[in-house]
Design an enzyme around this catalytic site. Structure first.
Site, PDB file in Angstrom:
ATOM      1  N   GLY A  66       0.845  -1.187  -0.105  1.00  0.00           N
ATOM      2  CA  GLY A  66      -0.068  -0.167  -0.030  1.00  0.00           C
ATOM      3  C   GLY A  66       0.947   1.389   0.018  1.00  0.00           C
ATOM      4  O   GLY A  66       0.185   2.470   0.582  1.00  0.00           O
ATOM      5  N   GLY A  93      -4.823  -1.519   1.558  1.00  0.00           N
ATOM      6  CA  GLY A  93      -6.206  -1.885   1.907  1.00  0.00           C
ATOM      7  C   GLY A  93      -7.165  -1.119   1.166  1.00  0.00           C
ATOM      8  O   GLY A  93      -6.904  -0.005   0.530  1.00  0.00           O
ATOM      9  N   ILE A 137      -1.519   6.607   4.219  1.00  0.00           N
ATOM     10  CA  ILE A 137      -0.602   6.095   5.276  1.00  0.00           C
ATOM     11  C   ILE A 137       0.650   5.304   4.620  1.00  0.00           C
ATOM     12  O   ILE A 137       1.685   5.687   5.152  1.00  0.00           O
ATOM     13  CB  ILE A 137      -1.294   5.326   6.050  1.00  0.00           C
ATOM     14  CG1 ILE A 137      -2.609   6.225   6.489  1.00  0.00           C
ATOM     15  CG2 ILE A 137      -0.621   4.605   6.963  1.00  0.00           C
ATOM     16  CD1 ILE A 137      -3.557   5.342   7.394  1.00  0.00           C
ATOM     17  N   ALA A 197       1.892   3.186  -2.238  1.00  0.00           N
ATOM     18  CA  ALA A 197       1.747   4.431  -3.223  1.00  0.00           C
ATOM     19  C   ALA A 197       0.797   5.490  -2.675  1.00  0.00           C
ATOM     20  O   ALA A 197       0.725   6.705  -3.697  1.00  0.00           O
ATOM     21  CB  ALA A 197       1.277   3.778  -4.702  1.00  0.00           C
ATOM     22  N   TYR A 244     -16.156  -3.812   5.900  1.00  0.00           N
ATOM     23  CA  TYR A 244     -14.812  -3.076   6.119  1.00  0.00           C
ATOM     24  C   TYR A 244     -14.486  -3.510   7.636  1.00  0.00           C
ATOM     25  O   TYR A 244     -13.315  -3.928   7.734  1.00  0.00           O
ATOM     26  CB  TYR A 244     -14.841  -1.781   6.074  1.00  0.00           C
ATOM     27  CG  TYR A 244     -13.521  -1.177   6.180  1.00  0.00           C
ATOM     28  CD1 TYR A 244     -12.578  -1.193   5.325  1.00  0.00           C
ATOM     29  CD2 TYR A 244     -13.465  -0.251   7.442  1.00  0.00           C
ATOM     30  CE1 TYR A 244     -11.143  -0.315   5.642  1.00  0.00           C
ATOM     31  CE2 TYR A 244     -12.357   0.512   7.875  1.00  0.00           C
ATOM     32  CZ  TYR A 244     -11.284   0.212   6.932  1.00  0.00           C
ATOM     33  OH  TYR A 244      -9.878   0.931   7.290  1.00  0.00           O
ATOM     34  N   ASP A 286      -1.316  -7.060  -7.421  1.00  0.00           N
ATOM     35  CA  ASP A 286      -2.700  -7.025  -6.771  1.00  0.00           C
ATOM     36  C   ASP A 286      -2.900  -7.914  -5.858  1.00  0.00           C
ATOM     37  O   ASP A 286      -2.936  -9.284  -6.212  1.00  0.00           O
ATOM     38  CB  ASP A 286      -3.641  -7.227  -8.176  1.00  0.00           C
ATOM     39  CG  ASP A 286      -5.002  -7.108  -7.716  1.00  0.00           C
ATOM     40  OD1 ASP A 286      -5.263  -6.819  -6.494  1.00  0.00           O
ATOM     41  OD2 ASP A 286      -6.053  -7.166  -8.630  1.00  0.00           O
TER      42      ASP A 286
END
Ligand code: NAD
Length: 255
Positions: free
Chosen positions: A10, A73, A15, A12, A149, A43
């Site tokens: 994550g 996420g 956070i 890119a 979620y 992916d």
């Protein structure tokens, strides 16, 4: 202190990008993984993508890393959120685990969420924790979308608590913890922040709290601590970085 090495998914955006920037500025060697704009493009919603991520990371590091951070996420109210937030994160933590065995003061961090303390779907959580991805995604397609979620994050933090204390982790000095942020200003939440009703409700419930909306850079500092040699004794903990929201919501009920 010697420079540390780390992998973060994550990387890119939001956070993950803030953690990557802070760690690199602190002299760490960081491999970032994401769908785009990263050292490793993969992916994490698919088994193939997860294997690709692990393979590429092994190719890019010299046989070991000191820290692994599972941050990728999404918050869509769809089964894909379960496949990335739970199964993608677990695969990151297990697939890269052998690299931590050769790391110095090895640490692993999963990014959970305050939402993990909200209402969840118990069956979906159970399917996740039993590592049954196909039944989990099938069930996720039938549950109330707003539970997806929260359930993905609740399951992730339970997995962390169960696995952090295993012989393969704590038993070998690999300290695994979860950081569970409250509301952070990132692309993941930006649409939500445009919703006036949501903001009104949130502002009311946050009235006594230290900070309404955190910045990715605030979260990055806490992640750096958990991933660093400064974290000496924390194992299997879920740290709520939320300005006090979890304490307001749950009070004494966690004991
Ligand atoms: P973000 O959307 O800015 O970043 C998420 C990153 O994950 C993106 O770069 C995206 O490309 C990547 N990602 C999504 N699906 C992927 C896939 N299939 N494979 C690989 N990478 C994928 O969001 P953020 O707010 O920075 O979220 C980071 C983490 O923090 C997430 O796990 C999120 O659930 C968690 N979190 C965020 C908040 C918040 O308020 N923003 C609060 C609590 C927890």
């Amino acid at each position: 202190m010697a420079s540390r090495s780390c992998v973060i998914t994550g990387a890119a955006s939001g956070i993950g990008a803030a953690v990557l920037e802070l760690l690199r500025a602190s002299g760490w060697k960081v491999i970032g993984a994401d769908l785009h704009n990263a050292d490793v493009i993969a992916d994490l919603s698919s088994l193939e993508g997860r294997h690709r991520m692990v393979e590429r990371v092994f190719e890019q590091c010299a046989g070991s890393v000191d820290a692994v951070i599972a941050c990728a996420g999404l918050s869509d109210q769809s089964p894909r959120t379960v496949s990335v937030n739970y199964f993608g994160a677990i695969h990151t933590l297990t697939g890269l685990h052998p690299l931590l065995a050769g790391g110095i003061q090895p640490r692993a961090v999963a990014i959970g969420s305050l939402a993990g303390t909200f209402a969840i779907d118990r069956r979906l959580e159970e399917e996740c924790l039993n590592d049954r991805e196909i039944p989990a995604l099938d069930h996720a397609g039938r549950v109330s979308p707003q539970l997806i979620y929260a359930t993905s994050k609740s399951a992730l933090t339970k997995w962390v608590r169960r696995n952090a204390i295993s012989a393969a982790r704590a038993g070998r000095g690999i300290l695994l913890n979860a950081l569970a942020p409250g509301f952070v200003d990132t692309p993941l939440t930006r649409e939500r922040l445009k919703d006036e009703q949501f903001n009104e409700k949130r502002n009311k419930s946050m009235a006594n709290l230290v900070s309404g909306i955190l910045k990715p850079a605030d979260v990055a500092k806490a992640v750096r601590f958990l991933a660093s040699e400064d974290n000496v004794g924390l194992v299997g903990q879920v740290i709520y970085l939320d300005g006090g929201a979890e304490a307001v919501n749950r009070g004494d009920s966690v004991w």
